[in-house]
Design a protein around this motif. Structure first.
Motif, short mmCIF file in Angstrom:
data_model
loop_
_atom_site.label_atom_id
_atom_site.label_comp_id
_atom_site.label_asym_id
_atom_site.label_seq_id
_atom_site.Cartn_x
_atom_site.Cartn_y
_atom_site.Cartn_z
N MET A 167 0.44 64.99 20.00
CA MET A 167 0.76 65.35 21.38
C MET A 167 1.53 64.21 22.04
SD MET A 167 -1.87 66.23 24.46
CE MET A 167 -2.80 67.30 23.36
N LYS A 168 2.69 64.53 22.60
CA LYS A 168 3.49 63.51 23.25
C LYS A 168 2.90 63.16 24.62
CE LYS A 168 7.89 64.68 21.06
NZ LYS A 168 9.29 65.11 21.28
N ARG A 169 2.97 61.86 24.93
CA ARG A 169 2.51 61.42 26.23
C ARG A 169 3.58 61.71 27.26
NH1 ARG A 169 0.26 55.34 27.68
NH2 ARG A 169 -0.25 55.78 29.86
N LEU A 170 3.17 62.22 28.43
CA LEU A 170 4.13 62.55 29.48
C LEU A 170 4.48 61.32 30.31
CD1 LEU A 170 2.68 65.93 30.82
CD2 LEU A 170 4.46 65.60 29.10
N SER A 171 5.65 61.37 30.92
CA SER A 171 6.00 60.35 31.90
C SER A 171 5.08 60.49 33.11
CB SER A 171 7.45 60.53 32.34
OG SER A 171 7.60 61.76 33.04
N ALA A 172 5.08 59.48 33.96
CA ALA A 172 4.23 59.54 35.16
C ALA A 172 4.61 60.73 36.04
CB ALA A 172 4.36 58.24 35.95
N ARG A 173 5.90 61.01 36.13
CA ARG A 173 6.36 62.14 36.94
C ARG A 173 5.86 63.46 36.37
NH1 ARG A 173 10.59 65.84 36.71
NH2 ARG A 173 11.29 64.94 34.74
N LEU A 174 6.09 63.66 35.06
CA LEU A 174 5.66 64.92 34.45
C LEU A 174 4.14 65.06 34.45
CD1 LEU A 174 8.04 65.60 31.43
CD2 LEU A 174 7.76 66.98 33.50
N GLN A 175 3.43 63.94 34.29
CA GLN A 175 1.97 64.02 34.32
C GLN A 175 1.48 64.46 35.69
OE1 GLN A 175 -0.29 63.45 31.57
NE2 GLN A 175 -1.43 64.64 33.10
N ALA A 176 2.13 63.94 36.74
CA ALA A 176 1.74 64.35 38.10
C ALA A 176 2.00 65.84 38.30
CB ALA A 176 2.52 63.53 39.12
N ILE A 177 3.10 66.36 37.72
CA ILE A 177 3.39 67.79 37.81
C ILE A 177 2.34 68.58 37.03
CG2 ILE A 177 5.05 69.59 37.17
CD1 ILE A 177 7.23 67.36 37.56
N ALA A 178 2.03 68.13 35.82
CA ALA A 178 1.02 68.81 35.00
C ALA A 178 -0.33 68.86 35.70
CB ALA A 178 0.88 68.09 33.65
N ASP A 179 -0.67 67.79 36.42
CA ASP A 179 -1.94 67.75 37.14
C ASP A 179 -1.99 68.78 38.27
OD1 ASP A 179 -2.74 65.68 35.50
OD2 ASP A 179 -2.30 64.09 36.95
N MET A 180 -0.82 69.19 38.76
CA MET A 180 -0.75 70.18 39.84
C MET A 180 -0.95 71.61 39.32
SD MET A 180 0.25 69.15 43.06
CE MET A 180 0.94 67.72 43.89
N VAL A 181 -0.76 71.82 38.02
CA VAL A 181 -0.90 73.17 37.46
C VAL A 181 -2.38 73.51 37.34
CG1 VAL A 181 -0.43 74.65 35.47
CG2 VAL A 181 1.27 72.95 36.20
N GLU A 182 -2.76 74.65 37.86
CA GLU A 182 -4.17 75.03 37.84
C GLU A 182 -4.55 75.61 36.48
OE1 GLU A 182 -4.17 77.61 41.29
OE2 GLU A 182 -5.08 76.01 42.48
N PRO A 183 -5.75 75.30 36.00
CA PRO A 183 -6.20 75.82 34.70
C PRO A 183 -6.12 77.35 34.65
CG PRO A 183 -7.72 74.14 35.51
CD PRO A 183 -6.77 74.43 36.65
N GLY A 184 -5.66 77.85 33.51
CA GLY A 184 -5.58 79.29 33.32
C GLY A 184 -4.34 79.94 33.90
#
Length: 230
Positions: free
Chosen positions: A1-18
């Motif tokens: 699994m590739k590690r995300l950049s800080a920007r993409l990680q912040a976006i991923a954190d905004m996505v709700e599970p499911g």
């Protein structure tokens, strides 16, 4: 699994599970691949409108072994969304272009509950124009990476409880409440930039515009300092 950049990680954190995500301008499909591989979501669409990025995107999805869970689409914006898609991520592009994509695909927003954007500029216009489409600002965060400040905004369907002020649209209604070190540094940077512009030989109209912005930034900084003292 590739590690995300800080920007993409912040976006991923905004996505709700499911969620069923459509990632517009997906490039190498890093965001949907990460979200599916971590189990946060089960299904996603990855969308690109040019052949080069589309081929890179499909190759990345194929190499991750996720063809059955991430569908690839070569299409403009959100003109073609699969049934069930309820979340849009439009990231890595200018704010006005993001708004144009949403407005041109307005008829497809009926099925969308959540929109996540990271506009590189024109933040005021983004907050105003997306709100006009029938959404409100649900969450915001700011990250600093590679000498760039990135603002990530999550919109939810439904009108805001009260109209956003000029300061809300410029600085973010939630960022203004959260404050935070990165946000405060960004405000100071904006103040410094505007001060530099005001020291140049400007026309009357430009000077008035920059002076108005400078005062709004200055007042926002002072308001935060006063709140901290209290």
């Amino acid at each position: 699994m590739k590690r995300l950049s800080a920007r993409l990680q912040a976006i991923a954190d905004m996505v709700e599970p499911g969620s069923y995500l459509a990632d517009v301008g997906s490039d190498h499909a890093l965001l949907p691949i990460y979200l599916v591989e971590t189990g946060k979501i089960s299904w996603a669409m990855a969308i690109e409108n040019k052949i080069g990025p589309f081929l890179r995107m499909t190759q990345a999805i194929d190499e991750a072994g996720l063809n059955g869970r991430i569908s690839s689409s070569k299409s403009d914006g959100i003109s073609v969304l699969r049934d069930g898609v309820n979340t849009l991520a439009i990231c890595g592009m200018g704010g006005l272009l993001s708004c144009d994509i949403l407005e041109s695909g307005r008829k497809n927003l009926d099925q969308i509950d959540t929109i996540i954007l990271d506009p590189h500029r024109d933040l005021e216009a983004v907050r105003r124009r997306v709100t006009a489409l029938g959404f409100h600002i649900d969450d915001e965060t700011m990250v600093y990476e590679d000498k760039i400040y990135y603002t990530i905004i999550r919109f939810k369907k439904g009108a805001p409880t009260s109209p956003y002020s000029i300061a809300d649209c410029l600085f973010g209604p939630i960022l203004r409440k959260k404050r935070g070190e990165t946000f405060v540094r960004w405000l100071e940077n904006q103040k410094k930039t505007l001060n530099g512009l005001l020291n140049k030989n400007l026309g009357k109209e430009a000077r008035e515009r920059y002076l108005s912005l400078y005062r709004l930034v200055r007042d926002e900084i002072q308001s935060g300092e006063e709140s901290e003292r209290r």
